[in-house]
Design an enzyme around this catalytic site. Structure first.
Site, PDB file in Angstrom:
ATOM      1  N   HIS A  32       9.447  21.487   2.635  1.00 23.62           N
ATOM      2  CA  HIS A  32      10.101  20.426   1.844  1.00 23.62           C
ATOM      3  C   HIS A  32      10.439  19.237   2.754  1.00 23.62           C
ATOM      4  O   HIS A  32      10.220  18.088   2.402  1.00 23.62           O
ATOM      5  CB  HIS A  32      11.422  20.928   1.249  1.00 23.62           C
ATOM      6  CG  HIS A  32      11.272  21.966   0.183  1.00 23.62           C
ATOM      7  ND1 HIS A  32      10.535  21.765  -0.956  1.00 23.62           N
ATOM      8  CD2 HIS A  32      11.794  23.215   0.067  1.00 23.62           C
ATOM      9  CE1 HIS A  32      10.606  22.850  -1.720  1.00 23.62           C
ATOM     10  NE2 HIS A  32      11.362  23.742  -1.121  1.00 23.62           N
ATOM     11  N   GLU A  52      11.589  25.821   3.929  1.00 22.38           N
ATOM     12  CA  GLU A  52      12.473  24.643   3.899  1.00 22.38           C
ATOM     13  C   GLU A  52      11.891  23.500   4.723  1.00 22.38           C
ATOM     14  O   GLU A  52      12.022  22.335   4.351  1.00 22.38           O
ATOM     15  CB  GLU A  52      13.871  25.004   4.403  1.00 22.38           C
ATOM     16  CG  GLU A  52      14.616  26.023   3.548  1.00 22.38           C
ATOM     17  CD  GLU A  52      14.711  25.629   2.087  1.00 22.38           C
ATOM     18  OE1 GLU A  52      14.819  24.420   1.785  1.00 22.38           O
ATOM     19  OE2 GLU A  52      14.647  26.528   1.222  1.00 22.38           O
TER      20      GLU A  52
HETATM   21 ZN   LIG Z   1      12.133  25.513  -1.958  1.00 24.84          ZN
END
Ligand SMILES: [Zn+2]
Length: 372
Positions: free
Chosen positions: A72, A69
């Site tokens: 991202h 995460e």
């Molecule tokens: Zn992802």
């Protein structure tokens, strides 16, 4: 951050939260690893060893998902898109990215960054294995994490919304067609097709005797299909709202109450009976704040008679507001992002009306009826 999450502090300025469901997953995973997976793969450890390595594995898996995460998030921040929070929950993690990506390239790099991190982790844990050959528990740990991170990267690359692969695919179509709308529809329909293939494959496996895996594959298909259908529906709503402004849908008959009104009086006169949930607080002719049912409930009931609206409200300076000429779709997205059900509509310090979620739904129904 959702109210079901435990705060774990901030990484790169992003608040990290742990959904309560994660504790259940942690316990289940540790248990599965300790009594089933590790004993089957590696013999002759002590019971304590199985449990300790099981728990450490589950924790490192959690760190792996967090790093995915953060992958991202780091790219989103580079594109100047704010990341509001990262929450880790039952199926993995979600980074709450504060806006739609500004370009196809941005969407592509933000989406691909997560799986890239997972594959890098898989490579890292594979490279560790030769070093750990003498220490069986560490070797087992590295093997499991290499496998699981590789699978995580692959699974997320399935080209169906809302998985990363769906976003990568949409970014590619967006880059080719130069139309986000068209790209969304094409990507969602491809996602649907893939979802149906998963369901078919799952059902086929169930009938050929592989019940557990078949059910699981069909379930993933069903999840992908509903996500794709929601994506298409959202695009249809957005199309209907296109060109319409907040001023068209807002309601002008909001209730304004004087600042000195007690909460008890407010509840007796306006909340019970009419069922209204949101009030504008005025001092003389000036709007000074906003009071919702939610704020009233935060004050202990015994203090309602002695607490004034002015004490319980949020001051107008802190209230999210919209302009009358803001696009309706943009206003709705703002509500979603902030988790509120209404936005005061203001221009030049004057209150013009209130845009409530139900107003937008009524407006949408009318538009639908007119276009049918
Ligand atoms: Zn992802």
């Amino acid at each position: 951050m959702s109210r079901n999450a435990v705060s774990l502090g901030r990484v790169l300025g992003i608040p990290i939260g742990l959904d309560y469901s994660w504790f259940l997953v942690f316990a289940l995973l540790t248990w599965t690893l300790a009594v089933s997976y590790y004993p089957a793969e590696f013999k002759h450890w002590s019971t304590a060893q199985y449990w300790i390595i099981g728990a450490v594995t589950a924790l490192l898996l959690f760190v792996s998902v967090l790093l995915h995460e953060l992958g991202h998030s780091v790219v989103a921040i580079r594109y100047k898109i704010p990341v509001r929070s990262i929450t880790l929950f039952i199926f993995g993690g979600v980074a709450q990215i504060g806006a739609e990506p500004p370009s196809a390239a941005a969407e592509f790099w933000i989406a691909i960054a997560g799986p890239a991190v997972s594959f890098a982790l898989a490579a890292f844990f594979s490279l560790l294995q030769p070093i750990f050959t003498a220490a069986a528990p560490l070797l087992a740990l590295a093997k499991y994490l290499a496998l699981i991170n590789g699978s995580l990267g692959l699974f997320n690359l399935i080209p169906g919304f809302p998985l990363d692969g769906g976003r990568v695919f949409r970014a590619l179509v967006w880059g080719i067609t130069h139309s986000l709308r068209q790209a969304t529809l094409i990507a969602a329909n491809v996602g649907r097709l893939i979802a149906f293939l998963f369901i078919l494959a799952g059902v086929w496996r169930v009938f050929t005797g592989d019940f557990g895996n078949g059910l699981w594959i069909a379930f993933i298909g069903w999840f992908l299909e509903s996500a794709a259908a929601a994506q298409i529906q959202q695009q249809q709503v957005q199309d209907l709202f296109a060109g319409h402004k907040v001023a068209e849908a807002m309601s002008r008959n909001y209730i304004a109450i004087p600042a000195e009104t007690s909460l008890q009086q407010l509840v007796d006169d306006h909340v019970l009976g009419s069922g209204r949930r949101c009030f504008v607080v005025k001092q003389g002719d000036d709007v000074i704040g906003l009071l919702t049912l939610h704020h009233i409930k935060e004050v202990p009931r015994a203090e309602w008679p002695t607490t004034t609206a002015a004490q319980a409200m949020i001051p107008v300076a802190q209230v999210k507001q919209v302009q009358p000429d803001t696009g309706l779709w943009a206003a709705l997205q703002e509500m979603d992002r902030d988790g509120v059900n209404q936005l005061p509509v203001m221009a030049d310090g004057q209150m013009l009306g209130m845009l409530r979620r139900e107003d937008t739904i009524t407006f949408l129904r009318t538009l639908q009826e007119l276009s049918a």
